[in-house]
Design an enzyme around this catalytic site. Structure first.
Site, PDB file in Angstrom:
ATOM      1  N   CYS A 194     -14.958 -65.857 -13.333  1.00  0.00           N
ATOM      2  CA  CYS A 194     -15.813 -64.242 -13.078  1.00  0.00           C
ATOM      3  C   CYS A 194     -15.439 -62.885 -12.457  1.00  0.00           C
ATOM      4  CB  CYS A 194     -17.114 -65.012 -11.775  1.00  0.00           C
ATOM      5  SG  CYS A 194     -18.795 -64.129 -11.992  1.00  0.00           S
TER       6      CYS A 194
ATOM      7  N   HIS B 184     -23.639 -66.272 -11.669  1.00  0.00           N
ATOM      8  CA  HIS B 184     -23.645 -64.566 -12.076  1.00  0.00           C
ATOM      9  C   HIS B 184     -23.900 -64.555 -13.471  1.00  0.00           C
ATOM     10  CE1 HIS B 184     -21.106 -64.490  -8.196  1.00  0.00           C
ATOM     11  NE2 HIS B 184     -22.814 -63.677  -8.171  1.00  0.00           N
TER      12      HIS B 184
ATOM     13  N   CYS C 228      15.441 -41.521 -23.502  1.00  0.00           N
ATOM     14  CA  CYS C 228      15.067 -40.875 -22.352  1.00  0.00           C
ATOM     15  C   CYS C 228      15.903 -39.778 -23.103  1.00  0.00           C
ATOM     16  CB  CYS C 228      15.505 -40.881 -20.648  1.00  0.00           C
ATOM     17  SG  CYS C 228      17.483 -41.011 -20.697  1.00  0.00           S
TER      18      CYS C 228
ATOM     19  N   CYS D 255       3.401 -60.144  -4.111  1.00  0.00           N
ATOM     20  CA  CYS D 255       3.066 -60.148  -3.126  1.00  0.00           C
ATOM     21  C   CYS D 255       2.961 -59.202  -2.038  1.00  0.00           C
ATOM     22  CB  CYS D 255       4.289 -61.506  -2.648  1.00  0.00           C
ATOM     23  SG  CYS D 255       5.960 -59.957  -3.058  1.00  0.00           S
TER      24      CYS D 255
ATOM     25  N   HIS E   3      11.018 -60.315  -1.497  1.00  0.00           N
ATOM     26  CA  HIS E   3       9.384 -60.859  -1.354  1.00  0.00           C
ATOM     27  C   HIS E   3       8.731 -60.228   0.377  1.00  0.00           C
ATOM     28  CE1 HIS E   3       6.602 -63.981  -1.849  1.00  0.00           C
ATOM     29  NE2 HIS E   3       7.050 -65.138  -1.057  1.00  0.00           N
TER      30      HIS E   3
END
Length: 772
Positions: free
Chosen positions: A25, A55, A152, A310, A728
């Site tokens: 949703c 909703h 490039c 993360c 991480h």
């Protein structure tokens, strides 16, 4: 009973450019995996939950969109006879949704409360189009595992030296050493040099980089990565980026190297990055090997990793744990904002996130997990809409690459500060703000000058003291632990700087910065960087932080004293033309930095020395204007500060003309600094044409100078890896679990009682301290 809406409403299948929200949703985290499923609007493809929150009914009533496709998904029970294959490249796994789920579809009219025949010609094409379309989050997932490499100008304009066949014997080792792997061929002249030392133990002495710097040749290809299909690692040293060379076969044939004869013998940069990232994880077991205990409940909800997201999850968990964010956005009794597109509204998405984390509705065991063979964890919320919205238009956060968690925090604060806070809702970033006061004292006449800046975080440089490796015991090289007090002592210590005194002409000053006020929440960014072969490497230094409250009273500035004489204000005058120090420029250019970068870095660091400029460059490599010529036209005073073009630029960012004029005046016409000034002075109404700027009322500094100023560590965003753009991130947060305080580890969707406090100390990157 027939539905009149089906015949009267014009329906068009989704185009590739349209987002189809058919997974969760747009206003809460209820999804197709819930018992009632998700309703996808057949007119605008909004996703609305069909359960108790309804909703979907709200969307239908607000927009007069009654027709919807209900999607319900259940996980198949799969018995694996062997472990899953190890990931070896950046790609989506081949397993399809059909392999993992059973899906039930039904078309309905919400207004007529009828289920419609999905085989109806008008509906069948809509159902097929919605189910085949790339969903909003799927687009994000695809980006998550595909690096977007481009060409490039240096590749497109490549001019190669006269053609010759390079003999195989000349392709066996570096031109300057005996290394026989990690070899890079210069595409311009055919020189072969070893690369930089790579993560994962790949050796290198940077001779290819040295050649590039000396010869000013930009492009090199890694020999061991070339495949017969024409793919390879191509690096542009001038762009300092990995690139794609569409004409690689032609460019290699110039040196007598045929693609058909090549065989890939070494891992690509991408493969090494993935392999290394998979190693950077935090311990999920106790010392005796038992899995850490998962915890569930309000405030204990995990966030699914969308692919290198993360950094976002760790900061979001820390922020929404704090009262200011929780009270601002977790408002279960209030109606959601009425907006045209909830997925594109920051207020809606932040409230959706708060509800997801604090309602407890989603903090439950993933029902698809086989608890007999796997550890019981949550499924985790997928914050794809919020991530897209925060990153939209940003050069870095719009990508799916790993990013710096602290930079993300700063960016999010800017967006929230600029957003609307209706009614009694307060800006949740305000409790983070405080005043930092700088004291300058001339060492000749001893007169002083005080200046104050408002900020919402503080940097600390962590002292680095190496502990050599002990070969006898097999102990690797490490760093000596330091205390938080040592870090604060360092950042607030007095230092000597070279400035010219406006009173006596002396060039020596003492400079010291202290707190003028303290915030309710103090954010501290711990800088733990060392240089290895001129490359900035993040190192792991344990910082000892008290678990109990501690006082920062000693770091409060006393302000101007009766015995002190203030330095006279300097008369405004055009700034002298900036002339970069020639010796420093020569040093920096010898290290391989382009001229424009050298001048920009020296200007930013006071034109002092090459080392300070180099440190600045390592911290600003990602600046969009890093290679642009240094333009100081806006800093010379005069009318340039009110340049209509600059006011228009700031206006395009959402700032009014009076605010833009004031900001440009305060920053000497520098647009970039003006943006920072505007974000740090959100309540300043600016300079109007009919009133002088001097009449604006002085603003009370944020924070409080009341003592005692006791703070306690509440949460930490930790990072494991050699670079803040890899590795991480996780969050450690102090929580009440079973009526007792515990440190809880938020490792993406895994939420467990923390066990290894040493990991917190060693890998801490961003600290959140609450005033108590």
């Amino acid at each position: 009973m027939a539905c009149s809406h089906l015949e009267s409403i014009r329906l068009t299948p989704p185009t590739p450019a349209q987002s189809v929200y058919r997974e969760d949703c747009t206003q809460c985290f209820d999804s197709i995996d819930d018992p009632n499923g998700l309703d996808v609007c057949l007119q605008c493809f909004n996703g609305g939950c069909a359960g108790d929150r309804l909703h979907t009914n709200l969307h239908s009533a607000l927009h007069s969109h009654p027709l919807a496709l209900n999607i319900r998904r259940t996980r198949k029970i799969i018995v694996r006879d062997e472990p899953p294959a190890k990931m070896s490249k950046l790609a989506i796994a081949a397993e399809t949704e059909q392999d993992r789920y059973d899906t039930a579809l039904a078309v309905k009219c919400l207004e007529c409360n009828l289920e419609l025949d999905s085989s109806h010609p008008k509906l069948a094409v809509m159902v097929d189009g919605i189910m085949k379309a790339n969903t909003f989050s799927r687009k994000e997932e695809v980006k998550a595992w595909e690096q977007e490499l481009t060409s490039c100008e240096h590749i497109l304009m490549l001019q190669q030296s006269p053609s010759r066949k390079i003999e195989q014997s000349s392709l066996s080792h570096c031109y300057a050493c005996d290394l026989k792997e990690n070899l890079w061929l210069c595409l311009e002249c055919g020189n072969l040099g070893c690369g930089r030392k790579q993560m994962g133990g790949v050796d290198g002495n940077s001779h290819a980089l040295a050649h590039s710097t000396e010869a000013q040749h930009a492009l090199a290809v890694k020999l061991g990565s070339i495949t017969p299909e024409g793919t390879a690692d191509v690096y542009c040293y001038k762009c300092d980026e990995e690139r794609v060379d569409d004409a690689l076969g032609q460019h290699l044939a110039h040196w007598g190297i045929m693609l058909a004869e090549r065989e890939k013998t070494e891992k690509s940069l991408t493969e090494m990055q993935i392999e290394q990232n998979l190693k950077w994880d935090f311990s999920m077991t106790t010392e005796d090997g038992k899995e850490l205990k998962p915890v569930f409940g309000p405030g204990l909800t995990g966030l699914k990793n969308l692919g290198n997201s993360c950094y976002m999850a760790s900061i979001v968990q820390c922020l929404f744990d704090l009262p200011a964010f929780r009270e601002r956005y977790y408002r279960p009794q209030d109606d959601l904002p009425i907006v045209q597109d909830p997925a594109e509204d920051l207020e809606t998405q932040l409230r959706k996130m708060a509800d997801g984390l604090w309602s407890g509705r989603y903090s439950k065991l993933d029902s698809s997990v086989n608890v007999e063979s796997e550890v019981a964890h949550q499924k985790g919320l997928a914050p794809a809409m919020l991530k897209h919205l925060i990153g939209r238009g940003h050069e870095e956060f719009s990508t799916m690459r790993q990013q710096d968690a602290f930079e993300f925090l700063q960016h999010l604060f800017k967006l929230i500060t600029r957003s609307q806070h209706p009614g009694d809702a307060k800006d949740p970033t305000h409790p983070f703000r405080f005043a930092f006061e700088q004291r300058l004292q001339c060492l000749g006449c001893h007169k002083v000058r005080y200046s104050t800046t408002e900020q919402d975080n503080i940097f600390i440089d962590v002292p680095l003291v190496k502990i050599p490796a002990d070969e006898a015991s097999g102990t690797p090289e490490s760093y000596q632990s330091v205390t938080l007090k040592e870090c604060f002592d360092k950042v607030t210590a007095a230092e000597q700087v070279e400035l010219t005194c406006s009173a006596c002409g002396n060039k020596g000053f003492s400079k010291q910065s202290l707190f003028k006020t303290f915030p309710e929440v103090l954010v501290v960014n711990a800088r733990k960087m060392a240089l290895e072969n001129w490359v900035p490497i993040k190192v792991d230094v344990p910082v000892m932080v008290p678990d109990e409250p501690f006082a920062l009273d000693a770091y409060l500035s006393k302000g101007l004293q009766e015995s002190e004489q203030q330095l006279p204000e300097e008369a405004e005058a055009p700034a002298p033309a900036f002339v970069p120090d020639a010796a420093a420029v020569a040093q920096l250019e010898a290290m391989g930095f382009p001229r424009n970068r050298c001048e920009r870095a020296l200007h930013a660091t006071g034109n002092s020395d090459a080392n300070a400029a180099m440190e600045w460059l390592f911290g600003h490599m990602e600046d969009p204007d890093i290679d642009a010529p240094l333009d100081l036209g806006g800093q010379s005073g005069g009318g340039s500060t009110a340049d209509p073009e600059k006011i228009e630029m700031l206006g395009a960012m959402g700032f009014g003309a009076p605010q833009a004029k004031k900001a440009l005046k305060e920053t000497g016409g520098d647009v970039e600094r003006a943006v920072e000034w505007l974000f740090s002075h959100p309540d300043d109404q600016g300079t109007f044409d009919d009133e002088p700027a001097a009449e604006s009322k002085p603003k009370e500094p944020a924070g409080s100078a009341t003592l005692p100023a006791n703070f306690q560590l509440q949460s930490i965003a930790c990072h494991k890896g050699t670079s803040i753009h890899a590795g991480h991130y996780v969050a450690f947060i102090r929580k009440m679990v079973e009526n007792a305080p515990h440190w809880v580890l938020f490792n993406d969707e895994k939420v467990v009682e923390a066990h290894d406090v040493e990991e917190m100390r060693k890998f801490a990157y961003v600290y959140f301290f609450k005033r108590v």
